[in-house]
Design a protein around this motif. Structure first.
Motif, PDB file in Angstrom:
ATOM      1  N   ILE A   1       0.930  -0.845  -0.133  1.00  0.00           N
ATOM      2  CA  ILE A   1       0.094  -0.117  -0.301  1.00  0.00           C
ATOM      3  C   ILE A   1       0.817   1.366   0.227  1.00  0.00           C
ATOM      4  N   GLY A   2       0.403   2.449  -0.849  1.00  0.00           N
ATOM      5  CA  GLY A   2       1.112   3.105  -0.261  1.00  0.00           C
ATOM      6  C   GLY A   2       0.703   4.717  -1.283  1.00  0.00           C
ATOM      7  N   ASP A   3       0.626   5.718  -2.016  1.00  0.00           N
ATOM      8  CA  ASP A   3       0.082   6.557  -2.356  1.00  0.00           C
ATOM      9  C   ASP A   3       0.465   7.638  -2.698  1.00  0.00           C
ATOM     10  N   ILE A   4       0.438   8.193  -3.905  1.00  0.00           N
ATOM     11  CA  ILE A   4       0.945   8.675  -5.176  1.00  0.00           C
ATOM     12  C   ILE A   4       0.028   9.937  -5.244  1.00  0.00           C
ATOM     13  N   GLU A   5       0.218  11.117  -5.579  1.00  0.00           N
ATOM     14  CA  GLU A   5       0.357  12.829  -5.802  1.00  0.00           C
ATOM     15  C   GLU A   5       0.156  13.530  -7.375  1.00  0.00           C
ATOM     16  N   ASP A   6      -1.154  13.501  -8.078  1.00  0.00           N
ATOM     17  CA  ASP A   6      -1.273  14.026  -9.302  1.00  0.00           C
ATOM     18  C   ASP A   6      -1.563  15.261  -9.229  1.00  0.00           C
ATOM     19  N   MET A   7      -1.196  15.493  -9.659  1.00  0.00           N
ATOM     20  CA  MET A   7      -1.390  17.210  -9.660  1.00  0.00           C
ATOM     21  C   MET A   7      -2.873  17.766 -10.857  1.00  0.00           C
TER      22      MET A   7
ATOM     23  N   THR B   1      -5.607  15.354 -10.817  1.00  0.00           N
ATOM     24  CA  THR B   1      -6.697  14.755  -9.641  1.00  0.00           C
ATOM     25  C   THR B   1      -6.357  14.373  -8.427  1.00  0.00           C
ATOM     26  N   GLY B   2      -5.470  14.726  -7.509  1.00  0.00           N
ATOM     27  CA  GLY B   2      -4.978  14.711  -6.209  1.00  0.00           C
ATOM     28  C   GLY B   2      -4.005  13.494  -6.049  1.00  0.00           C
ATOM     29  N   ARG B   3      -4.297  13.471  -4.407  1.00  0.00           N
ATOM     30  CA  ARG B   3      -3.517  12.256  -3.857  1.00  0.00           C
ATOM     31  C   ARG B   3      -4.601  11.516  -3.547  1.00  0.00           C
ATOM     32  N   HIS B   4      -3.969   9.978  -3.346  1.00  0.00           N
ATOM     33  CA  HIS B   4      -4.607   8.667  -3.884  1.00  0.00           C
ATOM     34  C   HIS B   4      -3.835   7.960  -3.640  1.00  0.00           C
ATOM     35  N   CYS B   5      -4.605   6.854  -2.097  1.00  0.00           N
ATOM     36  CA  CYS B   5      -4.225   5.824  -1.174  1.00  0.00           C
ATOM     37  C   CYS B   5      -4.219   4.433  -1.986  1.00  0.00           C
ATOM     38  N   PHE B   6      -3.359   3.737  -2.283  1.00  0.00           N
ATOM     39  CA  PHE B   6      -3.858   2.638  -2.638  1.00  0.00           C
ATOM     40  C   PHE B   6      -3.384   1.573  -2.551  1.00  0.00           C
ATOM     41  N   VAL B   7      -3.597   0.278  -3.305  1.00  0.00           N
ATOM     42  CA  VAL B   7      -3.083  -1.137  -3.201  1.00  0.00           C
ATOM     43  C   VAL B   7      -2.573  -1.498  -4.127  1.00  0.00           C
ATOM     44  N   THR B   8      -1.164  -2.783  -4.298  1.00  0.00           N
ATOM     45  CA  THR B   8      -0.461  -2.566  -5.362  1.00  0.00           C
ATOM     46  C   THR B   8      -0.633  -4.809  -5.457  1.00  0.00           C
ATOM     47  N   CYS B   9      -1.729  -5.057  -6.577  1.00  0.00           N
ATOM     48  CA  CYS B   9      -1.502  -6.422  -6.276  1.00  0.00           C
ATOM     49  C   CYS B   9      -0.019  -6.944  -6.127  1.00  0.00           C
ATOM     50  N   PRO B  10       0.272  -8.407  -5.847  1.00  0.00           N
ATOM     51  CA  PRO B  10       1.109  -8.377  -5.880  1.00  0.00           C
ATOM     52  C   PRO B  10       2.001  -9.525  -6.914  1.00  0.00           C
ATOM     53  N   VAL B  11       0.653  -9.716  -7.709  1.00  0.00           N
ATOM     54  CA  VAL B  11       1.279 -10.676  -8.585  1.00  0.00           C
ATOM     55  C   VAL B  11       1.616 -10.026  -9.818  1.00  0.00           C
ATOM     56  N   HIS B  12      -0.012  -9.098 -10.795  1.00  0.00           N
ATOM     57  CA  HIS B  12       0.264  -8.605 -12.012  1.00  0.00           C
ATOM     58  C   HIS B  12       0.587  -6.934 -11.456  1.00  0.00           C
ATOM     59  N   LYS B  13       1.170  -6.348 -10.051  1.00  0.00           N
ATOM     60  CA  LYS B  13       0.857  -4.680 -10.190  1.00  0.00           C
ATOM     61  C   LYS B  13       0.066  -4.642 -10.276  1.00  0.00           C
ATOM     62  N   PHE B  14      -0.861  -4.416 -10.393  1.00  0.00           N
ATOM     63  CA  PHE B  14      -2.577  -3.882 -10.647  1.00  0.00           C
ATOM     64  C   PHE B  14      -2.976  -3.140  -9.333  1.00  0.00           C
ATOM     65  N   GLN B  15      -2.707  -1.664  -9.476  1.00  0.00           N
ATOM     66  CA  GLN B  15      -3.296  -0.620  -8.535  1.00  0.00           C
ATOM     67  C   GLN B  15      -4.511  -0.160  -8.101  1.00  0.00           C
ATOM     68  N   PHE B  16      -4.993   0.086  -7.066  1.00  0.00           N
ATOM     69  CA  PHE B  16      -6.241   0.613  -6.859  1.00  0.00           C
ATOM     70  C   PHE B  16      -6.189   1.255  -6.121  1.00  0.00           C
ATOM     71  N   ASP B  17      -7.481   1.969  -6.439  1.00  0.00           N
ATOM     72  CA  ASP B  17      -7.599   3.612  -5.455  1.00  0.00           C
ATOM     73  C   ASP B  17      -8.556   2.944  -4.062  1.00  0.00           C
ATOM     74  N   LEU B  18      -7.457   2.776  -3.112  1.00  0.00           N
ATOM     75  CA  LEU B  18      -8.542   2.699  -1.742  1.00  0.00           C
ATOM     76  C   LEU B  18      -9.649   3.445  -1.584  1.00  0.00           C
ATOM     77  N   ALA B  19      -9.403   3.955  -1.405  1.00  0.00           N
ATOM     78  CA  ALA B  19     -10.987   5.150  -1.754  1.00  0.00           C
ATOM     79  C   ALA B  19     -11.878   4.701  -2.010  1.00  0.00           C
TER      80      ALA B  19
END
Length: 101
Positions: free
Chosen positions: A56-62, A64-82
């Motif tokens: 899990i982590g976060d990323i800032e997009d100029m 859409t703003g800040r997003h907390c996410f989870v990254t799938c351990p297999v294929h690295k898809f990222q899903f917004d936790l909110a």
């Protein structure tokens, strides 16, 4: 019932871990990130990997703003936790929703 499972899962998890639980016949995972608690389907919609094993982590997009996410351990898809929205990868939305702490 959901509140008791939620509280039990929070007591078991460390600050950055995901904690799987079964609520009303549905497998979900709880995440805690920067003081917020999120719940999500426990398995990645792509091939069923355990999201509680992801990062899990976060990323800032100029735009859409800040997003907390989870990254799938297999294929690295990222899903917004909110919102459950797919941030990176090739499959549809995850179905994530925020919970009150």
């Amino acid at each position: 019932r959901f509140r008791s499972v939620h509280s039990s899962a929070l007591r078991k998890m460390s600050i950055w871990a995901g904690q799987p639980a079964r609520v009303q016949g549905r497998d979900i995972v709880f995440f805690r990130f920067e003081g917020k608690v999120f719940a999500s389907d426990a398995l990645c919609p792509h091939q069923g990997a355990h999201l509680w094993e992801g990062e899990i982590g976060d990323i800032e997009d100029m735009v859409t703003g800040r997003h907390c996410f989870v990254t799938c351990p297999v294929h690295k898809f990222q899903f917004d936790l909110a919102t459950g929205a797919l941030l990176e990868g090739g499959h549809g939305a995850q179905g994530c929703k925020p919970l009150r702490t």
